[in-house]
Scaffold this motif. Structure first.
Motif, mmCIF file in Angstrom:
data_model
loop_
_atom_site.group_PDB
_atom_site.id
_atom_site.type_symbol
_atom_site.label_atom_id
_atom_site.label_comp_id
_atom_site.label_asym_id
_atom_site.label_seq_id
_atom_site.Cartn_x
_atom_site.Cartn_y
_atom_site.Cartn_z
ATOM 1 N N ASP A 188 0.838 -1.197 0.000
ATOM 2 C CA ASP A 188 0.000 0.000 0.000
ATOM 3 C C ASP A 188 0.873 1.248 0.000
ATOM 4 O O ASP A 188 1.897 1.315 0.670
ATOM 5 N N TYR A 189 0.428 2.266 -0.746
ATOM 6 C CA TYR A 189 1.252 3.447 -1.012
ATOM 7 C C TYR A 189 0.467 4.715 -0.721
ATOM 8 O O TYR A 189 -0.701 4.847 -1.094
ATOM 9 N N ALA A 190 1.077 5.666 -0.033
ATOM 10 C CA ALA A 190 0.488 6.973 0.213
ATOM 11 C C ALA A 190 1.368 8.031 -0.433
ATOM 12 O O ALA A 190 2.593 8.024 -0.256
ATOM 13 N N GLY A 191 0.766 8.932 -1.199
ATOM 14 C CA GLY A 191 1.556 9.930 -1.905
ATOM 15 C C GLY A 191 0.818 11.235 -2.083
ATOM 16 O O GLY A 191 -0.344 11.386 -1.698
ATOM 17 N N ILE A 192 1.507 12.184 -2.684
ATOM 18 C CA ILE A 192 0.949 13.499 -2.982
ATOM 19 C C ILE A 192 1.283 13.847 -4.416
ATOM 20 O O ILE A 192 2.435 13.698 -4.842
ATOM 21 N N ILE A 193 0.292 14.279 -5.172
ATOM 22 C CA ILE A 193 0.538 14.826 -6.495
ATOM 23 C C ILE A 193 0.145 16.296 -6.457
ATOM 24 O O ILE A 193 -0.920 16.649 -5.930
ATOM 25 N N SER A 194 1.025 17.160 -6.955
ATOM 26 C CA SER A 194 0.787 18.603 -6.921
ATOM 27 C C SER A 194 0.754 19.150 -8.342
ATOM 28 O O SER A 194 1.581 18.782 -9.178
ATOM 29 N N PHE A 195 -0.200 20.027 -8.592
ATOM 30 C CA PHE A 195 -0.362 20.655 -9.902
ATOM 31 C C PHE A 195 -0.175 22.164 -9.768
ATOM 32 O O PHE A 195 -0.610 22.763 -8.790
ATOM 33 N N ILE A 196 0.441 22.773 -10.767
ATOM 34 C CA ILE A 196 0.533 24.224 -10.834
ATOM 35 C C ILE A 196 -0.605 24.721 -11.712
ATOM 36 O O ILE A 196 -0.694 24.377 -12.886
ATOM 37 N N VAL A 197 -1.498 25.510 -11.127
ATOM 38 C CA VAL A 197 -2.663 26.003 -11.865
ATOM 39 C C VAL A 197 -2.252 27.215 -12.696
ATOM 40 O O VAL A 197 -1.743 28.202 -12.150
ATOM 41 N N PRO A 198 -2.449 27.171 -14.025
ATOM 42 C CA PRO A 198 -2.103 28.328 -14.871
ATOM 43 C C PRO A 198 -2.889 29.568 -14.434
ATOM 44 O O PRO A 198 -4.019 29.464 -13.959
ATOM 45 N N ASN A 199 -2.291 30.722 -14.607
ATOM 46 C CA ASN A 199 -2.906 31.953 -14.120
ATOM 47 C C ASN A 199 -4.295 32.188 -14.694
ATOM 48 O O ASN A 199 -5.179 32.707 -14.016
ATOM 49 N N GLU A 200 -4.497 31.794 -15.957
ATOM 50 C CA GLU A 200 -5.802 32.037 -16.574
ATOM 51 C C GLU A 200 -6.904 31.139 -16.017
ATOM 52 O O GLU A 200 -8.091 31.381 -16.255
ATOM 53 N N LEU A 201 -6.530 30.097 -15.248
ATOM 54 C CA LEU A 201 -7.522 29.206 -14.655
ATOM 55 C C LEU A 201 -7.670 29.399 -13.145
ATOM 56 O O LEU A 201 -8.461 28.719 -12.511
ATOM 57 N N LYS A 202 -6.922 30.313 -12.589
ATOM 58 C CA LYS A 202 -6.970 30.516 -11.141
ATOM 59 C C LYS A 202 -8.296 31.157 -10.729
ATOM 60 O O LYS A 202 -8.807 32.048 -11.401
ATOM 61 N N ARG A 203 -8.847 30.691 -9.629
ATOM 62 C CA ARG A 203 -10.066 31.244 -9.048
ATOM 63 C C ARG A 203 -10.131 30.839 -7.583
ATOM 64 O O ARG A 203 -9.370 29.982 -7.142
ATOM 65 N N ASP A 204 -11.046 31.433 -6.847
ATOM 66 C CA ASP A 204 -11.109 31.181 -5.415
ATOM 67 C C ASP A 204 -11.620 29.789 -5.078
ATOM 68 O O ASP A 204 -11.236 29.192 -4.075
ATOM 69 N N SER A 205 -12.523 29.255 -5.892
ATOM 70 C CA SER A 205 -13.032 27.899 -5.675
ATOM 71 C C SER A 205 -13.413 27.300 -7.016
ATOM 72 O O SER A 205 -13.783 28.015 -7.959
ATOM 73 N N PHE A 206 -13.300 25.973 -7.121
ATOM 74 C CA PHE A 206 -13.630 25.288 -8.363
ATOM 75 C C PHE A 206 -13.784 23.799 -8.094
ATOM 76 O O PHE A 206 -13.473 23.301 -7.008
ATOM 77 N N ASN A 207 -14.254 23.098 -9.098
ATOM 78 C CA ASN A 207 -14.351 21.642 -9.042
ATOM 79 C C ASN A 207 -13.224 21.065 -9.896
ATOM 80 O O ASN A 207 -13.135 21.351 -11.091
ATOM 81 N N PHE A 208 -12.366 20.284 -9.269
ATOM 82 C CA PHE A 208 -11.261 19.645 -9.992
ATOM 83 C C PHE A 208 -11.652 18.199 -10.274
ATOM 84 O O PHE A 208 -11.872 17.415 -9.349
ATOM 85 N N SER A 209 -11.750 17.853 -11.550
ATOM 86 C CA SER A 209 -12.183 16.505 -11.905
ATOM 87 C C SER A 209 -11.040 15.741 -12.562
ATOM 88 O O SER A 209 -10.238 16.296 -13.313
ATOM 89 N N ILE A 210 -10.969 14.450 -12.237
ATOM 90 C CA ILE A 210 -9.975 13.550 -12.806
ATOM 91 C C ILE A 210 -10.710 12.365 -13.414
ATOM 92 O O ILE A 210 -11.547 11.739 -12.754
ATOM 93 N N SER A 211 -10.394 12.061 -14.665
ATOM 94 C CA SER A 211 -11.004 10.919 -15.352
ATOM 95 C C SER A 211 -9.910 9.923 -15.723
ATOM 96 O O SER A 211 -8.939 10.282 -16.386
ATOM 97 N N PHE A 212 -10.073 8.685 -15.270
ATOM 98 C CA PHE A 212 -9.117 7.625 -15.558
ATOM 99 C C PHE A 212 -9.735 6.650 -16.565
ATOM 100 O O PHE A 212 -10.905 6.275 -16.429
ATOM 101 N N ASP A 213 -8.952 6.216 -17.546
ATOM 102 C CA ASP A 213 -9.436 5.166 -18.452
ATOM 103 C C ASP A 213 -8.638 3.869 -18.306
ATOM 104 O O ASP A 213 -8.865 2.898 -19.014
ATOM 105 N N GLU A 214 -7.704 3.879 -17.347
ATOM 106 C CA GLU A 214 -6.958 2.650 -17.041
ATOM 107 C C GLU A 214 -6.474 2.718 -15.603
ATOM 108 O O GLU A 214 -6.014 3.759 -15.129
ATOM 109 N N PHE A 215 -6.589 1.604 -14.893
ATOM 110 C CA PHE A 215 -6.111 1.538 -13.521
ATOM 111 C C PHE A 215 -5.690 0.111 -13.217
ATOM 112 O O PHE A 215 -6.431 -0.837 -13.463
#
Length: 329
Positions: free
Chosen positions: A161-188
């Motif tokens: 079992d593995y615990a980790g952190i993935i961090s993303f840099i949000v481009p300035n044109e997409l920055k906002r105070d709140s949003f919904n971040f969605s991730i879609s996987f087609d393989e796992f």
């Protein structure tokens, strides 16, 4: 095995419709990705009570597996950098518990921290198969495709079992105070399918200072815009004008940062995006650039930024600037 995490993240898809200027602008800080086993089981504690918060969305098999997983506090507190640890200590992480299961393996986004520029997600993979699911995932901020840079670190909790952190840099044109971040996987875990996670995100509070200073050298120009302090990061935002072929010439620049006492402020991550009205002017391009550093306990009177050539560590003396912090946004 540690190099595999970095390899997987470098394969994260960028949407085909992304304009070429933005592709040039996307920059990923090459942070040290760690994948190690927790060495002190005495200080490890079960997360059963914490992880079962929101357990209605967790499969019975995954819930059963979680009962046997030891981890030190939160994921951010265990394997995060100093900024994530400080933000988590201040109670600023958002519990998400978004999860899906495939056979005996499960994936959970446990918690999130967004400081207005860097979005970090703490995750757990049970029955880890040495293949992170991120490379074939698609990302959106609200309904807009996301193409920021990514980096990660993590630890094995036990043999599987593995615990980790993935961090993303949000481009300035997409920055906002709140949003919904969605991730879609087609393989796992080697199996094809369609799994979607939706993570509501809210920016943690901070204090920003408007800055108008600029500096120019033969090949580069820096026009400062804003400095922001949060519990997770210190962020410097500026326009960077550089040769359009700087990467081919191995002349990418990075930025050392010092406080008003001369103390080094450690860089955490960086990212940039193109500027549509100033692309390819006299063989140069201007990037709307943000660099994130470790958080500071107190806001200094000024900061010093010291640009240097990444490949040689050679300072560019003409670009060194003292950034006054007077006008709060």
């Amino acid at each position: 095995m540690s190099n595999k995490i970095n390899d997987e993240l470098n394969k994260i898809k960028i949407p085909k419709e992304l304009h070429e200027r933005s592709k040039r602008g996307v920059r990923k800080a090459k942070l040290e990705n760690q994948k190690r086993r927790i060495k002190n089981p005495v200080i490890a504690v079960a997360m059963v009570g914490v992880l079962m918060f929101g357990a209605s969305s967790i499969s019975p098999a995954f819930a059963s597996t979680l009962q046997s997983i030891p981890i030190i506090g939160s994921i951010f507190g265990t394997v995060g950098d100093i900024g994530l640890k400080e933000a988590d200590k201040s109670g600023l992480s958002q519990i998400t518990n978004e999860t899906f299961s495939v056979g005996e393996s499960s994936f959970m986004i446990r918690e999130a921290i967004y400081d207005g520029s860097r979005l970090s997600l703490g995750f757990i993979i049970t029955n880890y198969s040495n293949e992170l699911p991120f490379k074939k995932a698609a990302y959106k901020i609200d309904e807009m495709n996301f193409y920021g840079g990514a980096s990660s670190q993590g630890e094995f909790i036990n043999d599987k079992d593995y615990a980790g952190i993935i961090s993303f840099i949000v481009p300035n044109e997409l920055k906002r105070d709140s949003f919904n971040f969605s991730i879609s996987f087609d393989e796992f875990n080697g199996k094809k399918g369609n799994w979607n996670l939706n993570i509501p995100v809210t920016k943690i509070e901070g204090e920003s200072f408007l800055v108008m200073d600029e500096a120019t050298s033969k090949d580069y120009k820096i026009k400062m815009k804003k400095v922001t302090f949060t519990s997770a990061t210190t962020e410097i935002n500026f326009d960077l004008t550089e040769p359009i072929n700087a990467e081919e010439l191995n002349q990418i620049i990075r930025f050392r940062l010092y406080d008003d006492q001369g103390n080094v402020v450690k860089e955490l991550s960086a990212g940039g995006g193109g500027c549509s009205d100033c692309e390819n002017i006299d063989g140069k391009i201007t990037l709307d650039t943000s660099v994130q550093y470790e958080p500071l306990k107190h806001i200094p009177d000024y900061l010093i930024i010291e640009p240097y050539i990444s490949s040689t560590s050679e300072n560019i003396a003409e670009l060194r600037m003292e950034i006054p912090l007077k006008e709060s946004e």
